[in-house]
Design a protein around this motif. Structure first.
Motif, short mmCIF file in Angstrom:
data_model
loop_
_atom_site.label_atom_id
_atom_site.label_comp_id
_atom_site.label_asym_id
_atom_site.label_seq_id
_atom_site.Cartn_x
_atom_site.Cartn_y
_atom_site.Cartn_z
N LEU A 11 67.69 -3.30 45.85
CA LEU A 11 66.93 -2.18 46.43
C LEU A 11 66.14 -2.64 47.65
O LEU A 11 65.59 -3.75 47.66
CB LEU A 11 65.93 -1.63 45.40
N PHE A 13 63.02 -1.15 50.33
CA PHE A 13 61.99 -0.10 50.39
C PHE A 13 61.38 0.03 51.78
O PHE A 13 61.33 -0.93 52.55
CB PHE A 13 60.88 -0.40 49.38
N ALA A 14 60.88 1.23 52.04
CA ALA A 14 60.04 1.54 53.20
C ALA A 14 60.69 1.07 54.51
O ALA A 14 61.84 1.42 54.79
CB ALA A 14 58.64 0.94 52.99
N GLU A 15 59.97 0.27 55.29
CA GLU A 15 60.46 -0.12 56.61
C GLU A 15 61.79 -0.88 56.53
O GLU A 15 62.65 -0.75 57.40
CB GLU A 15 59.40 -0.96 57.33
N GLU A 18 64.56 1.61 56.04
CA GLU A 18 64.79 2.37 57.28
C GLU A 18 65.49 1.51 58.33
O GLU A 18 66.43 1.94 58.99
CB GLU A 18 63.44 2.86 57.81
N ALA A 56 60.76 -8.19 43.68
CA ALA A 56 60.59 -7.83 42.27
C ALA A 56 61.95 -7.91 41.59
O ALA A 56 62.96 -7.50 42.18
CB ALA A 56 60.02 -6.43 42.13
N LYS A 59 61.67 -4.92 37.93
CA LYS A 59 60.33 -4.31 38.01
C LYS A 59 59.22 -5.26 37.55
O LYS A 59 58.23 -4.85 36.94
CB LYS A 59 60.27 -2.99 37.25
N GLU A 60 59.41 -6.55 37.88
CA GLU A 60 58.35 -7.56 37.70
C GLU A 60 58.24 -8.29 39.03
O GLU A 60 59.27 -8.70 39.59
CB GLU A 60 58.72 -8.60 36.63
N ILE A 61 57.01 -8.48 39.54
CA ILE A 61 56.86 -9.22 40.79
C ILE A 61 57.36 -10.64 40.57
O ILE A 61 57.03 -11.30 39.58
CB ILE A 61 55.38 -9.23 41.24
N ALA A 75 64.54 -6.08 43.96
CA ALA A 75 63.96 -5.25 45.02
C ALA A 75 63.32 -6.13 46.08
O ALA A 75 62.60 -7.08 45.76
CB ALA A 75 62.90 -4.32 44.43
N MET A 77 60.79 -5.87 49.27
CA MET A 77 59.79 -4.90 49.74
C MET A 77 58.94 -5.49 50.85
O MET A 77 58.60 -6.68 50.81
CB MET A 77 58.85 -4.53 48.57
N PRO A 78 58.53 -4.65 51.82
CA PRO A 78 57.53 -5.12 52.79
C PRO A 78 56.14 -5.22 52.14
O PRO A 78 55.94 -4.74 51.02
CB PRO A 78 57.55 -4.06 53.88
N PHE A 80 52.53 -4.44 50.96
CA PHE A 80 52.03 -3.15 50.47
C PHE A 80 50.88 -2.64 51.36
O PHE A 80 50.01 -3.41 51.77
CB PHE A 80 51.51 -3.28 49.04
N THR A 81 50.88 -1.31 51.56
CA THR A 81 49.83 -0.73 52.43
C THR A 81 49.27 0.58 51.87
O THR A 81 49.02 1.53 52.60
CB THR A 81 50.39 -0.48 53.86
N GLY A 82 49.10 0.64 50.57
CA GLY A 82 48.63 1.89 49.95
C GLY A 82 47.12 2.04 49.92
O GLY A 82 46.40 1.37 50.65
N LEU B 61 57.65 0.43 39.08
CA LEU B 61 56.83 -0.77 39.31
C LEU B 61 55.38 -0.38 39.63
O LEU B 61 54.44 -1.03 39.17
CB LEU B 61 57.43 -1.63 40.44
N THR B 121 44.99 -0.95 44.41
CA THR B 121 45.93 0.06 44.93
C THR B 121 46.30 -0.23 46.40
O THR B 121 47.37 0.13 46.85
CB THR B 121 45.36 1.50 44.85
N LYS B 122 45.41 -0.91 47.11
CA LYS B 122 45.69 -1.20 48.52
C LYS B 122 46.59 -2.42 48.72
O LYS B 122 47.41 -2.46 49.64
CB LYS B 122 44.37 -1.44 49.28
N PHE B 127 52.94 0.63 47.41
CA PHE B 127 52.81 1.86 48.20
C PHE B 127 52.97 1.46 49.66
O PHE B 127 52.48 0.39 50.07
CB PHE B 127 51.41 2.47 48.05
N TRP B 128 53.61 2.34 50.44
CA TRP B 128 53.73 2.09 51.88
C TRP B 128 53.41 3.37 52.65
O TRP B 128 53.84 4.45 52.26
CB TRP B 128 55.14 1.64 52.23
N TRP B 139 55.43 2.72 60.79
CA TRP B 139 54.96 2.19 59.51
C TRP B 139 53.64 1.48 59.71
O TRP B 139 53.46 0.77 60.71
CB TRP B 139 55.97 1.22 58.92
N ASN B 143 47.12 -3.42 55.83
CA ASN B 143 46.10 -2.58 55.26
C ASN B 143 44.73 -2.92 55.86
O ASN B 143 44.51 -4.03 56.32
CB ASN B 143 46.06 -2.77 53.74
#
Lengths: 83, 148
Positions: A11, A13-15, A18, A56, A59-61, A75, A77-78, A80-82, B61, B121-122, B127-128, B139, B143
Motif C-alpha cells: 500500500l 498513502f497520501a503524497e 499520488e 507498517a 497494521k503495526e509500525i 504499507a 507512508m510519508p 504524518f501531518t494530522g 492503523l 494525533t499530530k 493522518f496526512w 501536501w 507538522n
C-alpha cells in the motif's frame, strides 16, 4: 489482482500514492530476494529518502529492515501531518 | 454504570464539538476537564487563502494507534476518561478537524493528557493533510511544532 497464496499486498498513502499513481498492488514475494521491506521499496521503484518513509506491516509500525512474509500487508507512508 | 474510559471516532462528516462533549459528558462526570478543538486554518502553508483542507488516513492503523495510546494512559491513571474525534475528507476553513476532551480528578492530569493526546494525533498517527487553493493543491510536508 490477488490470485495465489505467495503474495504480499503493498500500500502507498497520501503524497506517495499520488506521486507514483497507485495505492494498492499485489506482488509475489518470490521477487524479493532478502524479503526485506527496503527491498520491496526498491523493487517498486519508490525513490525517496528512507528517513522520510514510515513502514507498517500488517497494521503495526515497523521498519525498512523488517522481513516480510507471505500474505503480509506492507504499507509505505510519508511523515504524518494530522491533528 | 461503568465509566467509559475512552472513545475515539473518525468523522467523515462535519461535527459539532460542543454537542459531542455534551453527549459524552453524561457518563463521564469528574472534577476536571480539558478540551482542545482544532479548526482548519484560513491560510495555507505558503500564505495563500485556503479553499479546503483534505485529510487522508490509513483506516485500521489510525484507530489502532490512537486506541493503544489511550489504553496505555488508562492503565497508568485510574481517574481518566477521553473523547477524541478526528475529521477526514474535505473540510472547509474554520470547521473543526480535531476534538480532544479529557476528564480527570485533577486539573494537572486533564491538561497534561489533553496536550499529550493532541501531539500523538499530530506526530504518531497516519493522518496526512493536503491544502487546496484556487491555484491547485499541495501536501503539508511538516507538522507545526508545539509553541506558545
Amino acid at each position: 489482482m490477488k490470485n495465489n497464496a505467495s503474495q504480499i499486498k503493498v500500500l502507498l498513502f497520501a503524497e506517495l500514492s499520488e506521486k507514483y499513481g497507485w495505492d494498492e498492488k499485489y506482488l509475489s514475494l518470490d521477487l524479493i530476494e532478502d524479503k526485506k521491506a527496503k527491498s520491496i521499496l526498491k523493487y517498486i521503484n519508490i525513490n525517496v529518502a528512507h528517513q522520510s518513509i514510515i513502514v507498517a506491516i500488517n497494521k503495526e509500525i515497523s521498519s525498512l529492515e523488517a522481513t516480510v512474509k507471505d500474505n503480509d500487508e506492507v504499507a509505505f507512508m510519508p511523515i504524518f501531518t494530522g491533528g | 454504570m461503568d465509566k467509559i474510559k475512552y472513545k475515539f471516532k473518525i468523522a467523515t462528516d462535519p461535527f459539532d464539538p460542543y454537542r459531542e462533549i455534551e453527549k459524552w459528558e453524561i457518563n463521564n462526570q469528574m472534577a476536571a476537564m480539558s478540551i482542545f478543538i482544532g479548526r482548519v486554518r484560513e491560510i495555507d502553508q505558503f500564505g495563500s487563502q485556503l479553499k479546503q483542507l483534505e485529510i487522508h488516513h490509513y483506516s485500521g492503523l489510525t484507530e489502532k494507534l490512537i486506541e493503544k495510546h489511550l489504553s496505555e494512559i488508562t492503565k497508568k491513571i485510574e481517574s481518566f476518561s477521553a473523547l477524541v474525534i478526528h475529521r477526514v475528507g474535505f473540510i472547509d476553513p474554520l470547521e473543526p478537524i480535531v476534538l480532544i476532551a479529557v476528564r480527570a480528578d485533577k486539573r494537572g492530569i486533564a491538561n497534561q493528557y489533553c496536550s499529550e493526546i493532541l501531539e500523538v494525533t499530530k506526530f504518531k498517527v497516519p493522518f496526512w493533510k493536503k491544502e487546496w487553493t484556487d491555484t491547485g493543491s499541495s501536501w503539508v510536508k511538516n507538522n507545526t511544532v508545539l509553541s506558545t
